[in-house]
Structures are given as structure tokens and as C-alpha cells.
Design a protein around this motif. Sequence first.
Motif, PDB file in Angstrom:
ATOM      1  N   VAL A 112      36.195  35.812  42.151  1.00 30.01           N
ATOM      2  CA  VAL A 112      36.443  36.909  41.212  1.00 30.01           C
ATOM      3  C   VAL A 112      35.274  37.234  40.129  1.00 30.01           C
ATOM      4  O   VAL A 112      34.963  38.232  40.089  1.00 30.01           O
ATOM      5  CB  VAL A 112      37.566  36.427  40.377  1.00 30.01           C
ATOM      6  CG1 VAL A 112      38.016  37.244  39.250  1.00 30.01           C
ATOM      7  CG2 VAL A 112      38.822  36.206  41.028  1.00 30.01           C
ATOM      8  N   GLY A 149      35.839  39.928  44.376  1.00 25.15           N
ATOM      9  CA  GLY A 149      35.039  40.620  43.099  1.00 25.15           C
ATOM     10  C   GLY A 149      33.758  40.279  42.992  1.00 25.15           C
ATOM     11  O   GLY A 149      32.944  40.649  42.097  1.00 25.15           O
ATOM     12  N   SER A 367      40.397  40.647  34.471  1.00 26.65           N
ATOM     13  CA  SER A 367      39.792  40.907  35.755  1.00 26.65           C
ATOM     14  C   SER A 367      40.623  41.436  36.600  1.00 26.65           C
ATOM     15  O   SER A 367      40.420  41.958  37.766  1.00 26.65           O
ATOM     16  CB  SER A 367      39.278  39.339  36.348  1.00 26.65           C
ATOM     17  OG  SER A 367      40.621  38.821  36.367  1.00 26.65           O
ATOM     18  N   HIS A 430      39.804  44.307  42.140  1.00 23.44           N
ATOM     19  CA  HIS A 430      38.612  43.883  41.248  1.00 23.44           C
ATOM     20  C   HIS A 430      38.043  45.309  40.894  1.00 23.44           C
ATOM     21  O   HIS A 430      36.968  45.289  40.057  1.00 23.44           O
ATOM     22  CB  HIS A 430      37.613  43.126  42.286  1.00 23.44           C
ATOM     23  CG  HIS A 430      38.180  42.122  42.783  1.00 23.44           C
ATOM     24  ND1 HIS A 430      38.524  40.950  41.979  1.00 23.44           N
ATOM     25  CD2 HIS A 430      38.689  41.519  43.894  1.00 23.44           C
ATOM     26  CE1 HIS A 430      38.857  39.916  42.752  1.00 23.44           C
ATOM     27  NE2 HIS A 430      39.206  40.308  43.966  1.00 23.44           N
ATOM     28  N   HIS A 460      41.513  36.948  46.303  1.00 23.99           N
ATOM     29  CA  HIS A 460      42.329  37.015  45.177  1.00 23.99           C
ATOM     30  C   HIS A 460      42.504  38.242  44.507  1.00 23.99           C
ATOM     31  O   HIS A 460      42.591  38.668  43.614  1.00 23.99           O
ATOM     32  CB  HIS A 460      41.914  35.895  44.061  1.00 23.99           C
ATOM     33  CG  HIS A 460      41.736  34.706  44.367  1.00 23.99           C
ATOM     34  ND1 HIS A 460      43.001  33.980  44.716  1.00 23.99           N
ATOM     35  CD2 HIS A 460      40.882  33.745  44.765  1.00 23.99           C
ATOM     36  CE1 HIS A 460      42.628  32.699  45.217  1.00 23.99           C
ATOM     37  NE2 HIS A 460      41.278  32.677  45.022  1.00 23.99           N
ATOM     38  N   ALA A 503      40.553  34.845  35.086  1.00 23.86           N
ATOM     39  CA  ALA A 503      40.444  35.242  36.409  1.00 23.86           C
ATOM     40  C   ALA A 503      41.445  35.711  37.202  1.00 23.86           C
ATOM     41  O   ALA A 503      41.271  35.713  38.586  1.00 23.86           O
ATOM     42  CB  ALA A 503      39.545  34.180  37.318  1.00 23.86           C
TER      43      ALA A 503
END
Length: 567
Positions: A112, A149, A367, A430, A460, A503
Motif C-alpha cells: 500500500v 499501491g 489510502s 489505490h 490489498h 493503510a
Amino acid sequence: MSRTPTLPHMIDQARGLVPADIVLRGGTVLDTVTGNHLKGDVAICGDMIVGTCGDYEGRRMIDVSGKMLVPGFIDTHLHIESSCVTPFEFDRCVCPKGVTTAICDPHEIANVAGTTGIQYFLDASAHTLMDIRVQLSSCVPSTEMETAGARLDLNDLVLLRDHPAVIGLAEFMNYPGVINKMPDAIAKLDAFRGGHIDGHAPLLLGRDLNAYVSTGIRTEHEATRYEEAVEKLQKGMRILIREGSVSKDLAALTPLITERNSPYICLCTDDRNPLDIAEHGHLDYMIRTAIASGADVLAIYRAASLSAAEAFGLKDRGQIAPGKRADIVVMDDLATCRAETVICGGVVVGEDAFAARETIAPVARHSVKPPAITATSFRSGGNRAETPVIGILPGKIITEHLTEEIPPEEGDKRPDPARDLARVAVIERHGKNGNIATGFVRGFEVKDGAIAATVCHDHHNIVVIGIDYDDMALAANRLAEIEGGFVVAKGGKVLAELALPIAGLMSMEPFEVVEEKLRNLRSAARSLGVTLEEPFLQMAFVALPVIPHLKITDHGMVDVDRFEVLP
């Protein structure tokens, strides 16, 4: 938090010329080298053990009469972010259970926030009670078939290599990149050659395994079958037996835990959340479960401490002996492994010790930046009825590559709860490209509504599984509002949620609060029909394209065996 004493102080206290800082009196020490049970006091100077098998006086005397003393436990591979709490709360949650060293790979937050995320863990390690050691994340992103990210190249890793908390290079997940000699993979392996490099090669055997191991990779936590683990041991790898919240390999590998093998066996949790820790335990759970299943007592305690220390070059721990770090677990009985008192680096673990720590500010806020999401975002087209389906194997992160007939209706292949065919979608969050990929998954048994998360290995992004598209959109949009986390929705309402604003992975609340919210989430998921014990981490792994056989990322459905996105 270093409390290392001077050598003259250690010598004087070891010889009994002056009182030791702490003396544990009346207990029996399990020696992880000989297996003998040793009588006598244990003397501690600062953060080091200076005396055993003798009579000592101390400034602080602790009566451990009738108790067993074992070295502190070492978790050899984990992602602290998967506990959904900060390193400081993880410390407070797990250290009282006897875990005094955690060797973490912060690649969740690195995917991230890049080096900012790794630096957060390096900075935190200077202030925690337990000794947190960091492996530098080797594969960010894990493949080119996902949108993360951040991206870490060799130069990013080399800049952090000499930090005192760093052990080496973390799990090398891109095993096809290794055996196919991809330049980026070879450059990273070359840069860390001669140092510690963690492995990650599920189901890799034969000549391909030979090639992988020949590069200097020496540990493996992805062995899920006894025969696989034996071959990897025979080829020079140390096996880190894993028991996480989803990946449960202990039962299959317990026969491996013998006195003969134990110098080359370690324990790890990989991904374990506070709810699991509260209900079952951590490494303590693995130890008592293995013993109950017939594992040799010396072998399992050696694996949890001395063997782990040796595998990762931590020569100062793993045995209760002079000159070793004062990491000691006091318990009534070796078989039940319930820590009563824990000493970590010479500090008696308790709320006063935790309260005395300094903490640092969180990073990677705000984020979660997905594209606009509506119910139509989850439609799945295609003219062919033959459709790939991800098949969940409970307790495993390996999935099946299934094929089902799903005829399109009005341009959409619809979820079918009667056949346990739920929609799965991954949404890039992201702010890079706004990708949305959809597919099907079997094994969640969801009958209505949706569950969603930003814990989605390893990139993620947002992952959503559900039956109702409106609820899927509601859950995904709610994640953006709370800066990430977990959400369960049904009938146009959010039933339960946990915000993870660091995050999109970690809460800023105490682990007890996180545990309770996870309990509510699990209950809400079950109200949708979900039967999996740990649906949220299981959901996170449907998007990891380095674990066979079929996965999904924001690029689409991924055939991991062919290492390609399906057309």
C-alpha cells in the motif's frame, strides 16, 4: 527496548559477587539442547541471563516453585498487519502468551505505502516489548498481474538492508520468476546472496525445487503436506510449520515434529487475527495442540525457540543459559503450555511494562480511493456458459480451479446461491486505474447480501463477495468512507463493520475492541449463510495470484499454474 548490561556487571552477577537484577527461584528449566530438566535459580542481569543451576540472590526475587521454565517463543514468519492491529497492540496481545520474538514481513503495508510502511515497522520495533525483527519485502507487488499501491525495487531494499532490526529478504513468492531467471528476481537474490532469504514455493518439487533452493533460499512455510515437507527438508530447507487463521498445516505436519527433525523445524502463524488468538491462542496453541497429537515435547519446544533462533541467525536466544537473552516463559505444565509469567528481554511482561513504552504515529491514512461503484459494476458478461470458478478449500489458501455451466441472462452471468456460486469482485482502490474484475467463487455458501474488505492479499485492493449487487456496492462504498476494513451488508443496510484506517489494514483501537468487532462481523457473515470459520481472511486469499490454482485480481481471473490472466 534494549537493556543490555555491561560485561563487568554481568560477570559480577553471574559469580554471585553482587545481587542479580532478577532471580527466578524454585523452578525447573527445560534445556532445549539436552532435553534435561534443570534445577536451580535463574539469574538475570539487564536483558541477559547470567546464571542457571545455582543459588542466587537478587534485587527482585520471583518465586516460581513447582513451575516449568522454557525459552520465549519465536514466530518465524508472520504479517503483523493481518492481526488488524498496530505492532504495539500486537505486542500487548501476543507477548503475554510467551511470544518474545516476532520475525515479520511487512509486505501488506508495503504493497500500500512502499518503504514508508516498512519504515513504520522498523521504527516501531525500537519501542515494543517483544523483539520485532523485519524481513524486507521481496515481491511488491507479488506479480505483474495485479495493481498494488506501491512498487519496491532493489534499490529500495538495499537502502534498508543494514538497519539493526533487519534479518534479510522476506518470502520470495515469485517462484516462477526465480526458476525462469527473470532479471528483477535474480537481481534481488544476488544482492542478498549469503544472507537470509525466506522461501515461498507451494507445491514446488523435483528439479524446479532444486533450482529454487540452489539460489540460497533456505526456509519454507508453504509446505502443506508431509511428503512435500520431507522433500524440502532433504533439499536443505528448514520447514516453518504454519497454523494461521486460514492456513492450517499443523495437523498434516505434526508427524514431522520429532527429536531427529526438530533442529530444522520452526513454527509460524503467517496470518492470525485477534479473535483467533483470543479463542485459541498463538504459538502456545500450536505447542499444546502438537503435543496432544503426539509430537515429542522436547522437539516442539525446541522448534518454538532454539531451532527458530538458529535458523535466523539469532544466536543470543532459544535456550535458558548464561549469555542468552532473558526471554523466559513460566508455566505449570509443558503439555498444556499456558504462560503464567513471561519475561521478555529481562522485563516482566504486564500492563505496567506496556504502559511504559513509547509509541509512534500511524502512517498511510486515507489510502482507499476506489472508482465510483454501483450495482452495475458487478455484472459479468461473456457469451460462453462454461465459466471458471474459484473453489475454496477450508483451512487452506490453495484453491481449486473449477468449471461450471453458467448461462448468461440478459448479458449477465448471475450468482446462484442454490449452487453456491457467489459473485466475487476485486476493485482497484489505490487510485491508479480504477480496474474492476468479476468472477465466481464456491465455498462461502453465502445466500444473500455481501461481505467486503480491503485486506486482500497482497495488493490489498477491495474484494467483495456476494449475491446482491446493491449490497455489494453498499459494502464497497462503505469501505471507502471508513478508510478500509471489513463490512457486511444485507438488505441495503450495513450489518457490521471494522474500520482499518492505517493503510486499510490496521485499526488504531486496542486489540480487545478489534476482537469484539471481528466477533460481530463473523456473526453478521453467518447471518448471510457463510459457514467458513474465518471468512474474511479466507476471502483475502482468493486474490493472491502466487498460490495455486485459480485466483482473481483487478486484472481478472488468474490461472496460477500457467501464471497468466485468463482471457
